[in-house]
Enzyme design. Sequence first.
Site, PDB file in Angstrom:
ATOM      1  N   SER A   1       0.858  -1.181   0.000  1.00 51.87           N
ATOM      2  CA  SER A   1       0.000   0.000   0.000  1.00 51.87           C
ATOM      3  C   SER A   1       0.894   1.231   0.000  1.00 51.87           C
ATOM      4  CB  SER A   1      -0.949  -0.041   1.209  1.00 51.87           C
ATOM      5  OG  SER A   1      -1.886   1.022   1.134  1.00 51.87           O
TER       6      SER A   1
ATOM      7  N   HIS B   1      -2.289  -1.306  -3.540  1.00 55.77           N
ATOM      8  CA  HIS B   1      -3.392  -0.360  -3.350  1.00 55.77           C
ATOM      9  C   HIS B   1      -3.078   0.899  -4.151  1.00 55.77           C
ATOM     10  CE1 HIS B   1      -4.211  -2.087   0.959  1.00 55.77           C
ATOM     11  NE2 HIS B   1      -4.499  -2.958   0.008  1.00 55.77           N
TER      12      HIS B   1
ATOM     13  N   ASP C   1      -4.472  -4.934   5.606  1.00 58.88           N
ATOM     14  CA  ASP C   1      -4.724  -5.770   4.442  1.00 58.88           C
ATOM     15  C   ASP C   1      -3.504  -6.640   4.156  1.00 58.88           C
ATOM     16  OD1 ASP C   1      -6.051  -6.837   2.236  1.00 58.88           O
ATOM     17  OD2 ASP C   1      -5.314  -5.284   0.883  1.00 58.88           O
TER      18      ASP C   1
END
Length: 186
Positions: free
Chosen positions: A10, A36, A128
């Site tokens: 991310s 992401h 995540d």
Amino acid sequence: MQKLVLIGASTGGPGHIKKLLHDIKIGSNTILIAQHMNKLFLPSFASQLERETGVTSELLSQRSLLKSGCIYVCDQNFELTDALPLSAKPSEAVTTYSPNVDLLFHSGVKILKNIKTMAILLTGIGDDGAKGLNELQKAGAKCLAESEESAIVYGMPKRALELNPNIKSLSLMSIKKELEEFLNVF
């Protein structure tokens, strides 16, 4: 046996992924990335990876057979299918983060009997990828989480280590060495 590398990241991930894959020799193996990022920027990211690594890099946007010797960047939530040859399909799951790392990692558990797999969880906010990395590690995949030392944001890898302290925590450059060894061991 074909090998598969799953990478999740991310915040700070694009730069770290480029450093990780710079000058990498993937041979007949496959790399699949869930980063992401706004869907509009993912095609450019895939193109940058190809230019900077010299390895064919494609945006994964529909159900596809995953070719060996290629890097794929997911443009939405994807799951690996359990059928051979190695393939991935879009997931209908609704998630907070997209492309979702947990979905991708979780789907990797079912292919471990046929595909030697390494999963790498890099820098990022939130959690995540932590649950998926835990599942992969318990199922026998080689799993690495970026250490606080090199992570730009130590959220996702930290959560993975809280769930499973047996996951190896390494700096980005140490992860690169492990990745190179994994890809080159026959």
